[in-house]
Design an enzyme around this catalytic site. Sequence first.
Site: not given
Length: 214
Positions: A182-184
């Site tokens: 996960g992240s952006r």
Amino acid sequence: MQQARIPVAREGVPFIGLAALATLVCAVLSYDLLALCGLLLTFFITWFFRDPDRIPPQAADAIVSPADGKVILIEKVFDERFVQEHVYKISIFMNIFNVHVNRIPHAGVVESIQYNAGRFHSANTEQGALYNEHCAVTIRTARHQLYGVVQVAGLIARRIVCWLDQGDEVKAAQRFGLIRFGSRVDLYLPLQTQVEVRLGQQVRAGESLIGYLH
């Protein structure tokens, strides 16, 4: 006849294989509890690296989401780091439960790829967007419009993967990389863009409409 595709990101195959092998060894040695835990872990890793097919919008000027997740930012800014012009910046936050494979928002040719090792602040903060590890890809469309898509690592995500090279021709919804755990992903779109997505909206990579590039 089209060959069937395994719906798992290739970066996950070694992890799945290792977990499956450990499960098999425990089963052969009659370590039943460990074998059960290994089986559950194998299923979880397979699910984590899932890479389902997506059906993008058919409109030629459509911009599709580059990531699964929640839209946490829509604003007009002057981007001095990647495209060097006034743009719409749209940020999508990916949590650990989202699909992690990223996709091309709009067809074009890869103009540049910039990787920065950076730091690992929380990805849903402005500090994270500015200083975290990131990989920025700029793409020139057939109408000579330039846009950027930036993979940003977070507190947990420590591995950005980008499968592109400078000069590659890319199609909308094409897979181009992933961010583990996960992240952006940030989009930098020309001001001619007709933005359709809403703040707080949940989107799906390669399928959800972000807007139209006019």
